[in-house]
Design an enzyme around this catalytic site. Structure first.
Site, PDB file in Angstrom:
ATOM      1  N   HIS A  83       0.808  -0.964   0.019  1.00 49.46           N
ATOM      2  CA  HIS A  83       0.279  -0.049  -0.048  1.00 49.46           C
ATOM      3  C   HIS A  83       0.667   1.489  -0.260  1.00 49.46           C
ATOM      4  CE1 HIS A  83      -3.852  -1.945   0.891  1.00 49.46           C
ATOM      5  NE2 HIS A  83      -2.714  -2.852   1.508  1.00 49.46           N
ATOM      6  N   LYS A 103       0.518  14.289   0.884  1.00 48.87           N
ATOM      7  CA  LYS A 103      -0.585  14.642   0.398  1.00 48.87           C
ATOM      8  C   LYS A 103      -0.774  16.149  -0.097  1.00 48.87           C
ATOM      9  CE  LYS A 103      -2.466  10.919   3.176  1.00 48.87           C
ATOM     10  NZ  LYS A 103      -3.460   9.874   2.024  1.00 48.87           N
ATOM     11  N   THR A 123      -8.554   6.558  -1.347  1.00 45.70           N
ATOM     12  CA  THR A 123      -9.952   5.595  -1.863  1.00 45.70           C
ATOM     13  C   THR A 123     -11.807   7.248  -1.226  1.00 45.70           C
ATOM     14  OG1 THR A 123      -9.660   4.978   0.197  1.00 45.70           O
ATOM     15  CG2 THR A 123      -9.405   3.864  -1.148  1.00 45.70           C
ATOM     16  N   LYS A 133      -8.383  13.718   4.529  1.00 43.95           N
ATOM     17  CA  LYS A 133      -7.371  12.547   4.523  1.00 43.95           C
ATOM     18  C   LYS A 133      -6.045  12.767   5.955  1.00 43.95           C
ATOM     19  CE  LYS A 133      -6.382  14.053   0.657  1.00 43.95           C
ATOM     20  NZ  LYS A 133      -6.991  12.652  -0.276  1.00 43.95           N
ATOM     21  N   ARG A 134      -5.294  12.373   6.339  1.00 44.72           N
ATOM     22  CA  ARG A 134      -4.573  11.514   6.920  1.00 44.72           C
ATOM     23  C   ARG A 134      -3.146  12.630   6.427  1.00 44.72           C
ATOM     24  NH1 ARG A 134      -3.910   7.953  11.391  1.00 44.72           N
ATOM     25  NH2 ARG A 134      -2.236   9.501  11.924  1.00 44.72           N
ATOM     26  N   LYS A 166     -15.265   7.843  -3.276  1.00 44.61           N
ATOM     27  CA  LYS A 166     -16.368   8.326  -2.519  1.00 44.61           C
ATOM     28  C   LYS A 166     -16.341   9.865  -2.771  1.00 44.61           C
ATOM     29  CE  LYS A 166     -14.133   6.116   1.426  1.00 44.61           C
ATOM     30  NZ  LYS A 166     -13.354   5.231   2.539  1.00 44.61           N
TER      31      LYS A 166
HETATM   32  C1  26Q Z   1       3.324   0.503  10.518  1.00 45.50           C
HETATM   33  C2  26Q Z   1       4.626   0.168  11.133  1.00 45.50           C
HETATM   34  C3  26Q Z   1       3.991   0.902  12.227  1.00 45.50           C
HETATM   35  C4  26Q Z   1       3.123   1.160  12.420  1.00 45.50           C
HETATM   36  C5  26Q Z   1       2.069   1.600  12.454  1.00 45.50           C
HETATM   37  C6  26Q Z   1       2.514   1.389  10.559  1.00 45.50           C
HETATM   38  C7  26Q Z   1       1.503   1.512   9.722  1.00 45.50           C
HETATM   39  C8  26Q Z   1       0.411   1.243   9.538  1.00 45.50           C
HETATM   40  C9  26Q Z   1      -0.789   2.095   8.763  1.00 45.50           C
HETATM   41  C10 26Q Z   1       1.556   1.925   7.897  1.00 45.50           C
HETATM   42  C11 26Q Z   1       1.504   2.411   7.835  1.00 45.50           C
HETATM   43  C12 26Q Z   1      -0.271   2.634   7.797  1.00 45.50           C
HETATM   44  C13 26Q Z   1      -1.307   2.784   6.596  1.00 45.50           C
HETATM   45  C14 26Q Z   1      -1.120   2.746   5.823  1.00 45.50           C
HETATM   46  C15 26Q Z   1      -1.806   3.131   4.792  1.00 45.50           C
HETATM   47  O1  26Q Z   1      -3.480   3.628   4.943  1.00 45.50           O
HETATM   48  N1  26Q Z   1      -2.423   3.800   3.407  1.00 45.50           N
HETATM   49  C16 26Q Z   1      -3.062   4.328   2.454  1.00 45.50           C
HETATM   50  O2  26Q Z   1      -4.283   2.610   1.920  1.00 45.50           O
HETATM   51  C17 26Q Z   1      -4.865   3.337   1.517  1.00 45.50           C
HETATM   52  C18 26Q Z   1      -5.496   2.245   0.906  1.00 45.50           C
HETATM   53  O3  26Q Z   1      -4.492   1.246  -0.179  1.00 45.50           O
HETATM   54  C19 26Q Z   1      -4.430   3.851   0.000  1.00 45.50           C
HETATM   55  O4  26Q Z   1      -5.637   3.967  -0.717  1.00 45.50           O
HETATM   56  C20 26Q Z   1      -3.374   5.160  -0.541  1.00 45.50           C
HETATM   57  O5  26Q Z   1      -2.615   5.258  -1.349  1.00 45.50           O
HETATM   58  C21 26Q Z   1      -2.421   4.520   1.105  1.00 45.50           C
HETATM   59  O6  26Q Z   1      -1.896   5.701   1.574  1.00 45.50           O
END
Ligand code: 26Q
Length: 865
Positions: free
Chosen positions: A378, A601, A703, A595-596, A707
């Site tokens: 991702h 972004k 995503t 978004k985050r 929406k």
């Molecule tokens: C990793 C290690 C330690 C702690 C947290 C994490 C961690 C947690 C969540 C790393 C990444 C995430 C989330 C990533 C994320 O949301 N990515 C998004 O995924 C979406 C679904 O595929 C995409 O549409 C987005 O582009 C992408 O940024």
């Protein structure tokens, strides 16, 4: 104890007269009343909506149980091939409304509640969001399991039951403040504890060799410290099809084993206290969404998810196939989809279970592992790829570390055979990064251990093959594939925008609820003036509702903490209500970026444009002005200083802009606190313009963009992630495209000169002048210096300045287009009409066709207990 085990002989009773629960208004009303009065023990003097909500939720939950049982019976009876979706995050949001929609209970419940003088919308608001995720990745998992149930695929979601979900965000003097989200405090009617399915997970200890009964040398993991892991099941209903799948979330508890040394030495309290660390594992969701954090607790969480889920699946297998340890057909029957690298320790854990616990050979275990695991990536940010220190892993999971070293040795031998003498390639592809502290590259472990590797949008999947995973693509081109993300149209159209759904059905029928591409039948209606008028009315009502939500959220903030927030800042004392002062209404363009908060972004690019609009107003350039409400929302990782500073900048700009009489009726800016799934449901339905403005090549998919499109917003976007596919579907006339391509970004990077770009552009120079003269931070000198420096730095990784002039240009086009009300409505309709591709039903059908290969299963069964 299950009733079955209590029944010693065949039951004499005739169960054929047990009928499904009635789903009409009368039956619903009776049940709500019964739950309220008898189960919950409340009466007419009870004023708390909490109990009414629970009575209603229990009545709805009952209607899920029959389908849940029938689905379970079908899976037991037919033993179909199954997929297990392993994810550290399931960002479910609220459950009640979705369950009602999928079961078709909305009308009867409206009627039933009407009898009691109750309002459904108000009751639904009582439910706390299940915020068990950070953002896109977690919400994707939630949309996926909805689509799996709708397509009647035997898929089980496995995740963690965090006691504390994503933190609640407060805005304090313009800064983000985090509060714990104790979402389970008021109870959760949607989960069923399954203590009988508890499993044990090992940590620490060491490994030793021994000879098994056949005198083979084997390894075992001993002197471990264990935790118990208890599953909680949540029903996942399909859309009006009787299927109810399961989301199984694990909670860790301590074992009953005390430290006997401490216990016998009289330290009773100490030995009990030692149990705390086990209970803590599933306590809290890590709130960083794009960076590795390297924390031991996070690794423990990941291992608990992987180990407990695999043990659960293998236990079921062994029960079905006897203890002959016959795993020959295991890979034909089971598939694990890894949601990013977070659960990728599962590769090594499945090897351990098969070899150490079921005595398979390495080769047999490896064959099974590499034909059951599939990995979804991702991210395109190299710095976000997970790496775990070998030292930590050896200490916490010694057996797993040994297995990873062995996987690596065998893998590197294969690479060496393909590229003899290419030692650089070996170093690049090794699962162990060697510079300095040794680290395990989790993405490489996932790729080597999986038969499928996919990205989440066309561009993303292509960039993975050309960049991040190039070496692996050269070795195994057939493993790599694309699965463009999607969103569930149940929650993101029918659920969040019932008025639009109704209008659509009235005009093209309800075929779209099963095949979203049918929305294209809306396209010819752009020429129907009456239809356009109705379309606008729906949008206007939704915008009104969003305004009310915004006001309500500021009132709550005011009541809860407004006084202290105001007194802590001399600057904001005059604001009355924490700075919320809107001068534009439903007729304004609702320009939204939620978004985050992350530099890639580029919320910063958006604020710079807001400053530019303000600057134009201040210079009296307001001929043919398009009134705008610019709405921001999103959380910053608590340790991400720059993201938090961007939130502060947005809030300061909002404060100045909103309180300047010059902007009255022309421009308002809002940062909506605590953005979450339930907020998006209101926002998506109300947006006119959707900001998808990441630096090209950085957003894997997005995503939120889908929406907004599905609800008739136009996209202001770069050629990044799924924006490209949105543009392809809707056409350039109905999309505001701007900015460099991913290729151009990389080509420009070495020569990037933002100071020149600023100097060459009058609008940009004026914006920078306002920022640099502390116009937005008069009483807080220097706080935005780091932001200003990044914008002007040739090393700015996100190259904000490069796209600013084109962004302003595209925003001008959007503003002009909005003034032509009819044309805008046509574009809005065409966006919705072209959004069919972005249903997660399509995405899941593709996962199934290419990776899972499951056969749909119809629920079966009877009404026996
Ligand atoms: C990793 C290690 C330690 C702690 C947290 C994490 C961690 C947690 C969540 C790393 C990444 C995430 C989330 C990533 C994320 O949301 N990515 C998004 O995924 C979406 C679904 O595929 C995409 O549409 C987005 O582009 C992408 O940024």
């Amino acid at each position: 104890m299950p009733i079955r085990t209590l029944i010693k002989s065949q039951p004499k009773a005739n169960f054929t007269d047990i009928r499904p629960l009635g789903k009409d208004a009368k039956n619903m009303a009776a049940d709500i009343h019964r739950y309220f009065n008898y189960t919950l023990g409340r009466d007419k003097y009870c004023k708390s909506a909490h109990y009414t909500y629970n009575a209603l939720a229990l009545a709805v939950r009952d209607r899920l149980m029959e389908g849940w049982k029938k689905t379970h019976y079908a899976y037991r009876g037919e033993s179909p091939r199954q997929t297990f979706y392993l994810s550290m995050e399931f960002l479910m949001g609220r459950t009640l409304g979705n369950a009602m929609l999928n079961l078709g209970l909305e009308e009867p419940i409206h009627k039933a509640l009407h009898k009691f003088g109750l309002d459904l919308e108000e009751l639904a608001e009582v439910e706390h969001d299940a915020g068990l995720g950070n953002g896109g990745l977690g919400r994707l998992a939630a949309c996926f399991i909805d689509s799996c149930a709708t397509l009647q695929l035997p898929v089980i979601g496995y995740g963690l039951r965090y006691e504390y979900g994503m933190f609640r965000q407060r805005i304090d003097n313009g800064y983000q403040a985090e509060e714990p989200d104790h979402w389970l405090r008021a109870g959760n009617v949607w989960e069923l504890e399954r203590p009988e399915l508890t499993v044990r997970v090992h940590f620490y200890g060491h490994t030793e060799t021994y000879a098994d009964h056949a005198h083979h040398r084997r390894l075992r993991w001993v002197e471990t410290q264990d935790v118990l892991v208890v599953p909680y099941d949540i029903p996942v209903p399909g859309y009006r099809n009787d299927t109810v799948n399961t989301l199984r979330l694990w909670k860790t508890v301590a074992t009953d084993e005390f430290d006997l040394n401490e216990f016998n030495a009289g330290d009773y309290a100490g030995s009990v206290a030692g149990k705390n660390s086990a209970e803590n594992i599933s306590m809290v969701l890590y709130p960083n969404d794009a960076s590795e954090c390297g924390k031991e607790l996070r690794l423990r969480q990941q291992y608990v998810l992987a180990s407990a889920s695999l043990q659960d699946v293998v236990r079921k297998w062994v029960i079905r196939h006897g203890h002959g340890e016959d795993f020959t057909h295991f890979a034909e029957q089971n598939c694990f989809q890894l949601n990013d690298t977070h659960p990728s320790i599962a590769v090594a854990e499945l090897m351990r279970i098969l070899m150490d616990e079921h005595l398979l050979s390495w080769d047999a275990a490896w064959k099974i592992t590499t034909s059951t695991m599939a990995y979804t990536n991702h991210t395109l940010l190299p710095e976000a790829l997970e790496k775990w220190s070998v030292g930590l892993m050896r200490y916490l999971l010694p057996r797993l570390m040994e297995i990873i070293f062995e996987i690596n040795a065998r893998f590197l031998a294969e690479v060496a055979q393909n590229w003899p003498g290419d030692s650089e390639r070996l170093a690049r592809m090794s699962l162990i990064e060697e510079d300095g502290d040794q680290k395990v590259r989790m993405a490489y472990l996932a790729i080597v251990g999986s038969y499928s590797v996919n990205g989440v949008a066309e561009l993303h999947s292509n960039l993975l093959k050309q960049g991040l995973f190039k070496d692996f693509y050269e070795l195994w081109p057939d493993k790599f594939n694309n699965k463009t993300n999607g969103i569930t149209p149940r929650r993101w159209l029918g659920g969040c925008n019932p008025k639009l759904a109704e209008l659509i059905t009235a005009n093209i029928g309800d075929g779209w609820t099963h095949d979203l591409t049918e929305l294209k039948k809306l396209a010819p209606l752009v020429d129907d003036a009456a239809f356009r008028e109705r379309w606008r009315t729906v949008k206007r009502v939704n915008k009104q509702r969003l305004l009310e939500t915004i006001h309500a959220s500021f009132e709550t903030v005011d009541a809860a903490s407004g006084a202290s927030a105001r007194s802590s800042s001399g600057e904001w004392e005059d604001s009355g209500s924490l700075g919320l002062h809107l001068t534009v209404g439903v007729d304004a363009m609702f320009d939204v970026q939620v978004k985050r908060i992350h530099e890639y972004k580029r919320q910063l690019l958006n604020v710079l444009h807001v400053i530019h609009l303000y600057d134009r107003i201040k210079h009296g350039e307001i001929a043919n002005w398009t009134p705008r409400l610019v709405l921001f929302g999103g959380k910053a990782a608590p340790g991400y200083a720059m993201a938090k500073k961007i939130i502060k900048l947005i809030n300061n700009v909002a404060h100045i802009v909103n309180h300047d009489p010059a902007t009255a009726g022309l421009l308002s800016v809002v940062f909506l606190p605590n953005y979450r799934v339930s907020a998006m449901e209101v926002i998506a339905a109300a947006a006119d313009l959707s900001e998808q403005i990441s630096t090209a090549g950085k957003e894997a998919s997005g995503t939120g963009n889908m929406k907004f499109m599905m609800n008739g917003a136009l996209t202001m976007g770069t050629l990044d992630g799924a924006n490209i596919e949105i543009l392809e579907e809707v056409g350039g006339d109905n999309f505001f495209l701007f900015g460099l391509t991913a290729q151009q970004v990389e080509k420009l990077r070495p020569h990037y000169d933002p100071r020149h770009i600023i100097a060459d552009d009058d609008d940009f120079s004026r914006v920078m002048h306002l920022l640099e003269s502390s116009y937005f931070n008069q009483f807080e000198p220097g706080i935005f210096d780091d932001i200003i420096n990044v914008i002007k730095s040739p090393k700015d990784p996100w190259m904000t300045a490069a796209d600013f002039p084109a962004y302003v240009q595209a925003q001008r086009h959007a503003a002009e287009a909005f003034l032509d009300v009819d044309r805008w409505t046509q574009m809005s309709i065409l966006n919705c009409a072209a959004s069919g591709k972005f249903s997660s039903d399509r995405t899941i059908a593709e996962y199934n066709r290419d990776i899972w290969k499951l056969t749909p299963v119809k629920p079966v069964g009877d009404q026996e207990i």
